[in-house]
Design a protein around this motif. Sequence first.
Motif, PDB file in Angstrom:
ATOM      1  N   GLY A  25       0.795  -1.214   0.000  1.00  0.00           N
ATOM      2  CA  GLY A  25       0.000   0.000   0.000  1.00  0.00           C
ATOM      3  C   GLY A  25       0.833   1.272   0.000  1.00  0.00           C
ATOM      4  O   GLY A  25       2.055   1.256   0.204  1.00  0.00           O
ATOM      5  N   LEU A  26       0.143   2.394  -0.206  1.00  0.00           N
ATOM      6  CA  LEU A  26       0.815   3.678  -0.413  1.00  0.00           C
ATOM      7  C   LEU A  26       1.545   4.158   0.837  1.00  0.00           C
ATOM      8  O   LEU A  26       2.672   4.656   0.757  1.00  0.00           O
ATOM      9  N   ARG A  27       0.926   4.028   2.013  1.00  0.00           N
ATOM     10  CA  ARG A  27       1.557   4.534   3.247  1.00  0.00           C
ATOM     11  C   ARG A  27       2.902   3.853   3.500  1.00  0.00           C
ATOM     12  O   ARG A  27       3.916   4.509   3.747  1.00  0.00           O
ATOM     13  N   SER A  77       6.702   5.399   3.049  1.00  0.00           N
ATOM     14  CA  SER A  77       7.575   5.354   4.233  1.00  0.00           C
ATOM     15  C   SER A  77       8.918   4.719   3.880  1.00  0.00           C
ATOM     16  O   SER A  77       9.968   5.151   4.374  1.00  0.00           O
ATOM     17  N   GLU A 103       1.367   5.369  16.516  1.00  0.00           N
ATOM     18  CA  GLU A 103       0.730   4.243  15.821  1.00  0.00           C
ATOM     19  C   GLU A 103      -0.164   3.436  16.754  1.00  0.00           C
ATOM     20  O   GLU A 103      -1.210   2.928  16.349  1.00  0.00           O
ATOM     21  N   TRP A 118      -8.084   5.161  10.986  1.00  0.00           N
ATOM     22  CA  TRP A 118      -8.227   6.026   9.814  1.00  0.00           C
ATOM     23  C   TRP A 118      -7.168   7.128   9.764  1.00  0.00           C
ATOM     24  O   TRP A 118      -6.914   7.715   8.720  1.00  0.00           O
ATOM     25  N   ARG A 119      -6.525   7.396  10.917  1.00  0.00           N
ATOM     26  CA  ARG A 119      -5.489   8.419  10.932  1.00  0.00           C
ATOM     27  C   ARG A 119      -4.097   7.864  10.642  1.00  0.00           C
ATOM     28  O   ARG A 119      -3.168   8.629  10.394  1.00  0.00           O
ATOM     29  N   LEU A 120      -3.966   6.563  10.691  1.00  0.00           N
ATOM     30  CA  LEU A 120      -2.653   5.971  10.477  1.00  0.00           C
ATOM     31  C   LEU A 120      -2.099   6.278   9.091  1.00  0.00           C
ATOM     32  O   LEU A 120      -0.880   6.300   8.891  1.00  0.00           O
ATOM     33  N   ARG A 121      -2.970   6.489   8.119  1.00  0.00           N
ATOM     34  CA  ARG A 121      -2.487   6.729   6.753  1.00  0.00           C
ATOM     35  C   ARG A 121      -1.677   8.016   6.649  1.00  0.00           C
ATOM     36  O   ARG A 121      -0.940   8.226   5.687  1.00  0.00           O
ATOM     37  N   TRP A 122      -1.836   8.923   7.642  1.00  0.00           N
ATOM     38  CA  TRP A 122      -1.092  10.169   7.620  1.00  0.00           C
ATOM     39  C   TRP A 122       0.226  10.062   8.385  1.00  0.00           C
ATOM     40  O   TRP A 122       0.995  11.026   8.431  1.00  0.00           O
ATOM     41  N   SER A 167       5.048   4.743   8.409  1.00  0.00           N
ATOM     42  CA  SER A 167       5.092   3.410   9.000  1.00  0.00           C
ATOM     43  C   SER A 167       6.469   3.194   9.636  1.00  0.00           C
ATOM     44  O   SER A 167       7.485   3.255   8.952  1.00  0.00           O
ATOM     45  N   TRP A 194      -1.824   2.447  -6.193  1.00  0.00           N
ATOM     46  CA  TRP A 194      -2.699   3.530  -5.717  1.00  0.00           C
ATOM     47  C   TRP A 194      -3.323   4.289  -6.881  1.00  0.00           C
ATOM     48  O   TRP A 194      -4.521   4.602  -6.865  1.00  0.00           O
TER      49      TRP A 194
END
Length: 566
Positions: free
Chosen positions: A214-216, A220, A488, A494-498, A501, A527
Amino acid sequence: MSDPSRELTLRALLTGLLLGAVLTPSNIYSGLKIGWSFNMSIIALLVGFAFWQSLARVLRRPAWTLHESNINQTTASSAASIISSGLVAPIPAYTLITGQQFDTLPLVAWVFSVSFLGIWVAWYLRPSLIIETQLRFPEGMATLATMQQIYSHGAEAARRLWVLGSAALLAALAKLVDGLWWSVPRWAPSAQLERLTFSLEPSLLLLGFGGIIGLRVGLSLLLGALIAWGVLAPWLLTEGLVTIPAGASGPQFGVLIEWLLWPGVSLMVCATLISLSLRFLRARRGAAAQRMRFARPAPLPALGLGLAAILVIVLQTSLFGIHPLMAALSIPLALLLAMVAARVVGATGIPPIGAIGQLSQLSFAAIAPGQVAINLMSANTAGGAAGQCTDLLNDFKVGHAIGATPSRQVVAQCLGILVGSLVGVLVYQLLIPDPQAMLITPEWPAPAVATWKAVAQALTAGLGSISLDIRWAMLIGALVGVVLGLLEGSAPVWRLRWLPSSAALGLAFIIPASISLMMAFGAVLAWLFAARWGSLAERFVIVAAAGLVAGESMAGIGISLWQLLR
């Protein structure tokens, strides 16, 4: 198609064992390359369903039932999950530190034993976590959703299987061309950037893993690579903290990694331990009305748990020279940490196997300071047990939803780890005949091995054996890890994407920048595809990515075998 009388059939078991034997090498290969593995349940589901349903139509044989599919995926995933038993982390780390390698059969017995222990822990946790608290177990639910889709829309399985097969064939051909017939050049913008490992890595496996993570996580990795290899590495060379041998050319991964792995490992270990603790506390609060407990002892499961414990203790003593008391202490610690991992996986879907292993290393460093074998292999018991425990609990989640028989799933899991242990050890020994010369190199970065080795050295030799500049880097990495772990572990999903990682940020310090760049590119491509074609991406991106991973892995293993035979 849901006739429960046809569940633990010979064809379901054999299909799962065959697919497990085929898919296990893929996880061994990717684990040694990039430190990550892939859950094989969905691949096994699609292949088993497509084959047996097609055969049923052509030969008018009995249909492939929902319960047979469940046994098939349980068997295959347990075999492929053998990676958690130490083959790509503590076992090679032990060899790197001590120089000791093991013959095939003793290593198979060890890998099997720690996984066997995890199966019985899962059995006793099932009533509490699956039936009473009804934790979600996201990976299990994804498998269940796929199973329901292909049984309600049979053509969907054929479409996904076609995408999977095409991607695998493309990746395999690309790897064979690169490895056997024509070496694809690793392009770099300049010799200076190539020296810092910034080059184009023509790997569809990395592209596929980028689509999976995934993008996050992909961004990272990119951020971590820029910090580690784009900022810190040039500074180390300028200040003379790292010296490149005279006349050396090309990527200097082996020289730079000796410094960079320390802040990267500190960041990962601190972040994962902090976030693991917070996730466990949140999971307990979310199920406060239900206390996690073991099921009442039954004769056969109790015998299985006791046999597994004895086997682990005997093998620790005979293979690694660990004192029987220390070996016995690893069992309650493994049970406790497997329970923690099960709770976290049930709530979040994130298997904290690395964190469990490092927490075990810290525990044994306090109990038996300065002893490498205890630090690595007793901790291996906890990590291996936790890995198989969480894998079976995901399968139990699927089985509970469709009314499967838990004892039959345990039989399938036991047979799966037996095949996985044998295949996994043979593939590991085939790929890495000389761990000390081959691992933690540009060809085999083995980040999990580097992490376990670094933690064991720091805990057994003491920080005094590490230079002052590295100690400062470790402190800074640890502080960053603590902050990220707190964020984390406490932030809503839902805030973890910001948030970056922490696992990917730390990992980027331990693998060449070229690998991080390619995985980030794959994440961005996935994505963009999802942003433009959302429904198609939901159905096919993960399947295509899994095909790329499996295809290149299989071809890479084939190339290694061919070179060995030559």
